[in-house]
Scaffold this active site. Sequence first.
Site, PDB file in Angstrom:
ATOM      1  N   ARG A   1       7.429  13.247  -3.594  1.00  0.00           N
ATOM      2  CA  ARG A   1       7.857  11.922  -3.124  1.00  0.00           C
ATOM      3  C   ARG A   1       9.301  11.617  -3.506  1.00  0.00           C
ATOM      4  O   ARG A   1      10.018  10.936  -2.756  1.00  0.00           O
ATOM      5  CB  ARG A   1       6.906  10.846  -3.654  1.00  0.00           C
ATOM      6  CG  ARG A   1       5.503  10.953  -3.015  1.00  0.00           C
ATOM      7  CD  ARG A   1       4.456  10.144  -3.748  1.00  0.00           C
ATOM      8  NE  ARG A   1       4.836   8.753  -3.853  1.00  0.00           N
ATOM      9  CZ  ARG A   1       4.186   7.853  -4.606  1.00  0.00           C
ATOM     10  NH1 ARG A   1       3.126   8.228  -5.305  1.00  0.00           N
ATOM     11  NH2 ARG A   1       4.602   6.610  -4.646  1.00  0.00           N
TER      12      ARG A   1
ATOM     13  N   TYR B   1       2.557  20.911   0.273  1.00  0.00           N
ATOM     14  CA  TYR B   1       2.448  19.486   0.577  1.00  0.00           C
ATOM     15  C   TYR B   1       3.172  19.210   1.892  1.00  0.00           C
ATOM     16  O   TYR B   1       4.120  19.920   2.253  1.00  0.00           O
ATOM     17  CB  TYR B   1       3.117  18.643  -0.517  1.00  0.00           C
ATOM     18  CG  TYR B   1       2.278  18.446  -1.748  1.00  0.00           C
ATOM     19  CD1 TYR B   1       1.399  17.375  -1.845  1.00  0.00           C
ATOM     20  CD2 TYR B   1       2.376  19.309  -2.831  1.00  0.00           C
ATOM     21  CE1 TYR B   1       0.628  17.172  -2.986  1.00  0.00           C
ATOM     22  CE2 TYR B   1       1.606  19.123  -3.982  1.00  0.00           C
ATOM     23  CZ  TYR B   1       0.739  18.046  -4.040  1.00  0.00           C
ATOM     24  OH  TYR B   1      -0.019  17.852  -5.165  1.00  0.00           O
TER      25      TYR B   1
ATOM     26  N   ARG C   1      -4.738  16.517  -9.413  1.00  0.00           N
ATOM     27  CA  ARG C   1      -5.028  15.156  -8.950  1.00  0.00           C
ATOM     28  C   ARG C   1      -4.113  14.787  -7.789  1.00  0.00           C
ATOM     29  O   ARG C   1      -3.064  15.387  -7.613  1.00  0.00           O
ATOM     30  CB  ARG C   1      -4.759  14.111 -10.034  1.00  0.00           C
ATOM     31  CG  ARG C   1      -4.748  14.650 -11.396  1.00  0.00           C
ATOM     32  CD  ARG C   1      -4.301  13.585 -12.376  1.00  0.00           C
ATOM     33  NE  ARG C   1      -4.571  14.113 -13.705  1.00  0.00           N
ATOM     34  CZ  ARG C   1      -4.183  13.546 -14.827  1.00  0.00           C
ATOM     35  NH1 ARG C   1      -3.480  12.412 -14.800  1.00  0.00           N
ATOM     36  NH2 ARG C   1      -4.487  14.079 -15.982  1.00  0.00           N
TER      37      ARG C   1
ATOM     38  N   ASP D   1      -2.462  10.946  -6.294  1.00  0.00           N
ATOM     39  CA  ASP D   1      -2.352   9.524  -6.613  1.00  0.00           C
ATOM     40  C   ASP D   1      -3.043   8.633  -5.579  1.00  0.00           C
ATOM     41  O   ASP D   1      -3.358   9.084  -4.486  1.00  0.00           O
ATOM     42  CB  ASP D   1      -0.872   9.133  -6.636  1.00  0.00           C
ATOM     43  CG  ASP D   1      -0.253   9.426  -7.982  1.00  0.00           C
ATOM     44  OD1 ASP D   1      -0.991   9.653  -8.949  1.00  0.00           O
ATOM     45  OD2 ASP D   1       0.997   9.419  -8.063  1.00  0.00           O
TER      46      ASP D   1
END
Lengths: 248, 248
Positions: B198, B111, B51, B53
């Site tokens: 993050r 990422y 997934r 966010d």
Amino acid sequence: MNRMKCIISYDGSRFEGYQIQKEKRTVQYELQKALTLIHKGCDIKVSASGRTDAGVHAMGQVLHFDTTLSIPEAAWQKAMNAHLPKDIWVRHVEAVPPTFHARFDVVKKEYRYKVRLSKHFDVFLRDQVFHYPYPINTEAMREAARHFLGEHDFTSFCSAKTEVEDKVRTIYELEILEDGEELVFRIEGNGFLYNMVRIIVGTLLEVGQEKKQPQEILAILQSKDRKAAGKTAPAHGLYLWDVVYDDN
Amino acid sequence: MNRMKCIISYDGSRFEGYQIQKEKRTVQYELQKALTLIHKGCDIKVSASGRTDAGVHAMGQVLHFDTTLSIPEAAWQKAMNAHLPKDIWVRHVEAVPPTFHARFDVVKKEYRYKVRLSKHFDVFLRDQVFHYPYPINTEAMREAARHFLGEHDFTSFCSAKTEVEDKVRTIYELEILEDGEELVFRIEGNGFLYNMVRIIVGTLLEVGQEKKQPQEILAILQSKDRKAAGKTAPAHGLYLWDVVYDDN
């Protein structure tokens, strides 16, 4: 009373244009709401260099407003940005003489129109460039672009909806820049009619696709007939880039 | 039955995340709706690599689905893009063996996290980069970044909300690239915990601001305490960039 000049940028994609309209989200509405809050509820009206349509962006839109407040220029910028939504940004604020007018004193405007030629659609640019994944003859477009330079009657390159009577405008520059997979049309003139940049770009793209010849531009101008020119390119590729005033 | 693998990109700003949730706009919902239309109403379920966010973007999210239709790969791409909203784009479709699984077969993920250091806010990038207009020590960040490489227990760099028990992950690369006014964190690993990228970026930015020392990273990892690490950087700077599978 102090007259303040502001240079602002905005992403036009979530606005129904610059000019205030009842119950629509517009740039002017957001600006006046922010300034009214800063003035503790006193209505403040802003005057811009001109309107932009729904979806059209601005890098350097210019406006002025009058205020009784005495705030340093940098603090004006900070206060306005604190009260504005994130798709409007005040780049610069300065005090100007009370005779300055953001619309009537314009000497020159620059628009840019961004086209993306890649076969791949870029989701992040979907509202910011016109995706045009076709082979294109940029040399033919550059040849066609030269015919727009100088003073012409732009009736053929103006939406039929216009109420303006004098359709003579002067184009100072019309460059086609290549920036990776992007094609940027940079156009400078003393003024622009309704949809004029978008119709010029739409017509140049038809030249780029070899549906029209570069030398046809003069005949299209002379015909003074909107139907002779090409399609209106979509709003979301267009940017009001810069507005120039006389220094005096 | 044919199993199809797709590589998609999406702008996460108008989605409430990837995973389907009742009455929310999600990427998975839009994909399944498009595929169900292509299958004349038969429900089609997609499985993604993982997934993302709300607000998080994807350049190369990977998913698979099963179909009874026999359509050439390029036609799949065209049909899906014709049925999807403009903030999702199918980049590539290919037929894969029925044993392929977009989630279980992941070998490596990349990422990227984009930070914009300029003093000027860019309205066009407001949902696509984290605006961070502060002086920053990139050398200190690069020194700190080296401590993340290799296998570690990432409990300190994981949202406390996580249900996953094994918090050991391996980071293969963590580069900090400078691209004009943008700083891009590029991180590759065998897997990532909830909010892990993050929190790593948020912690590195605190090192960049000299609120933390580069060598503190090891102690933070060893503490296995989320409170020891820095703030979670906002979702809108994060991109799931690439998902790598074993060729066999």
